[in-house]
Motif scaffolding. Structure first.
Motif, PDB file in Angstrom:
ATOM      1  N   UNK A 107      35.526 -37.815  50.059  1.00  0.00           N
ATOM      2  CA  UNK A 107      34.472 -37.490  49.106  1.00  0.00           C
ATOM      3  C   UNK A 107      33.086 -37.633  49.731  1.00  0.00           C
ATOM      4  N   UNK A 108      32.858 -38.718  50.458  1.00  0.00           N
ATOM      5  CA  UNK A 108      31.515 -38.994  50.974  1.00  0.00           C
ATOM      6  C   UNK A 108      31.213 -38.278  52.291  1.00  0.00           C
ATOM      7  N   UNK A 109      32.139 -38.311  53.224  1.00  0.00           N
ATOM      8  CA  UNK A 109      31.935 -37.722  54.545  1.00  0.00           C
ATOM      9  C   UNK A 109      33.175 -36.937  54.969  1.00  0.00           C
ATOM     10  N   UNK A 110      33.341 -35.738  54.446  1.00  0.00           N
ATOM     11  CA  UNK A 110      34.561 -34.970  54.730  1.00  0.00           C
ATOM     12  C   UNK A 110      34.857 -34.756  56.214  1.00  0.00           C
ATOM     13  N   UNK A 111      33.868 -34.405  57.063  1.00  0.00           N
ATOM     14  CA  UNK A 111      34.211 -34.221  58.475  1.00  0.00           C
ATOM     15  C   UNK A 111      34.714 -35.507  59.146  1.00  0.00           C
ATOM     16  N   UNK A 112      34.170 -36.642  58.777  1.00  0.00           N
ATOM     17  CA  UNK A 112      34.622 -37.905  59.357  1.00  0.00           C
ATOM     18  C   UNK A 112      36.070 -38.179  58.966  1.00  0.00           C
ATOM     19  N   UNK A 145      27.923 -25.503  54.737  1.00  0.00           N
ATOM     20  CA  UNK A 145      27.743 -24.437  53.753  1.00  0.00           C
ATOM     21  C   UNK A 145      27.517 -25.040  52.369  1.00  0.00           C
ATOM     22  N   UNK A 146      28.292 -26.051  52.063  1.00  0.00           N
ATOM     23  CA  UNK A 146      28.187 -26.720  50.768  1.00  0.00           C
ATOM     24  C   UNK A 146      29.090 -27.931  50.773  1.00  0.00           C
ATOM     25  N   UNK A 147      28.663 -28.956  50.105  1.00  0.00           N
ATOM     26  CA  UNK A 147      29.417 -30.205  50.123  1.00  0.00           C
ATOM     27  C   UNK A 147      30.807 -30.037  49.508  1.00  0.00           C
ATOM     28  N   UNK A 148      30.902 -29.343  48.390  1.00  0.00           N
ATOM     29  CA  UNK A 148      32.173 -29.203  47.681  1.00  0.00           C
ATOM     30  C   UNK A 148      33.247 -28.482  48.509  1.00  0.00           C
ATOM     31  N   UNK A 149      32.946 -27.374  49.183  1.00  0.00           N
ATOM     32  CA  UNK A 149      33.986 -26.769  50.018  1.00  0.00           C
ATOM     33  C   UNK A 149      34.483 -27.713  51.117  1.00  0.00           C
ATOM     34  N   UNK A 150      33.593 -28.525  51.659  1.00  0.00           N
ATOM     35  CA  UNK A 150      34.002 -29.500  52.670  1.00  0.00           C
ATOM     36  C   UNK A 150      34.932 -30.551  52.103  1.00  0.00           C
ATOM     37  N   UNK A 151      34.657 -30.997  50.899  1.00  0.00           N
ATOM     38  CA  UNK A 151      35.508 -32.002  50.238  1.00  0.00           C
ATOM     39  C   UNK A 151      36.882 -31.408  49.933  1.00  0.00           C
ATOM     40  N   UNK A 186      36.246 -28.727  63.138  1.00  0.00           N
ATOM     41  CA  UNK A 186      35.146 -27.758  63.207  1.00  0.00           C
ATOM     42  C   UNK A 186      35.014 -26.972  61.897  1.00  0.00           C
ATOM     43  N   UNK A 187      36.132 -26.613  61.299  1.00  0.00           N
ATOM     44  CA  UNK A 187      36.099 -25.922  60.009  1.00  0.00           C
ATOM     45  C   UNK A 187      35.511 -26.840  58.942  1.00  0.00           C
ATOM     46  N   UNK A 188      35.867 -28.118  58.998  1.00  0.00           N
ATOM     47  CA  UNK A 188      35.337 -29.075  58.031  1.00  0.00           C
ATOM     48  C   UNK A 188      33.820 -29.207  58.158  1.00  0.00           C
ATOM     49  N   UNK A 189      33.320 -29.269  59.371  1.00  0.00           N
ATOM     50  CA  UNK A 189      31.868 -29.336  59.575  1.00  0.00           C
ATOM     51  C   UNK A 189      31.200 -28.076  59.030  1.00  0.00           C
ATOM     52  N   UNK A 190      31.758 -26.928  59.335  1.00  0.00           N
ATOM     53  CA  UNK A 190      31.183 -25.669  58.868  1.00  0.00           C
ATOM     54  C   UNK A 190      31.166 -25.596  57.343  1.00  0.00           C
ATOM     55  N   UNK A 191      32.275 -25.943  56.704  1.00  0.00           N
ATOM     56  CA  UNK A 191      32.334 -25.885  55.246  1.00  0.00           C
ATOM     57  C   UNK A 191      31.398 -26.904  54.598  1.00  0.00           C
ATOM     58  N   UNK A 192      31.250 -28.074  55.219  1.00  0.00           N
ATOM     59  CA  UNK A 192      30.346 -29.083  54.675  1.00  0.00           C
ATOM     60  C   UNK A 192      28.892 -28.629  54.809  1.00  0.00           C
TER      61      UNK A 192
END
Length: 50
Positions: free
Chosen positions: A10-15, A36-42, A28-34
């Motif tokens: 929830x707080x740091x999706x790429x981590x 773009x927007x926090x919700x897609x990364x989560x 890398x996809x997680x960083x990109x999605x985060x």
């Protein structure tokens, strides 16, 4: 899935993805999605870390 993983998803999706899978395509996809927007990364972090 542990409580720590859920909190990191929830707080740091790429981590959270990095700790589970290391540096790779999912990270890398997680960083990109985060970026773009926090919700897609989560959402991606929860799907990847199932």
């Amino acid at each position: 899935m542990s409580l720590l993983t859920i909190i990191l998803n929830i707080l740091l999706p790429p981590l959270a993805v990095f700790l589970k899978h290391g540096i790779g395509t999912a990270f890398l996809v997680s960083i990109l999605l985060t970026l773009i927007g926090w919700l897609p990364g989560v959402i991606h972090a929860f799907i990847v870390n199932q």
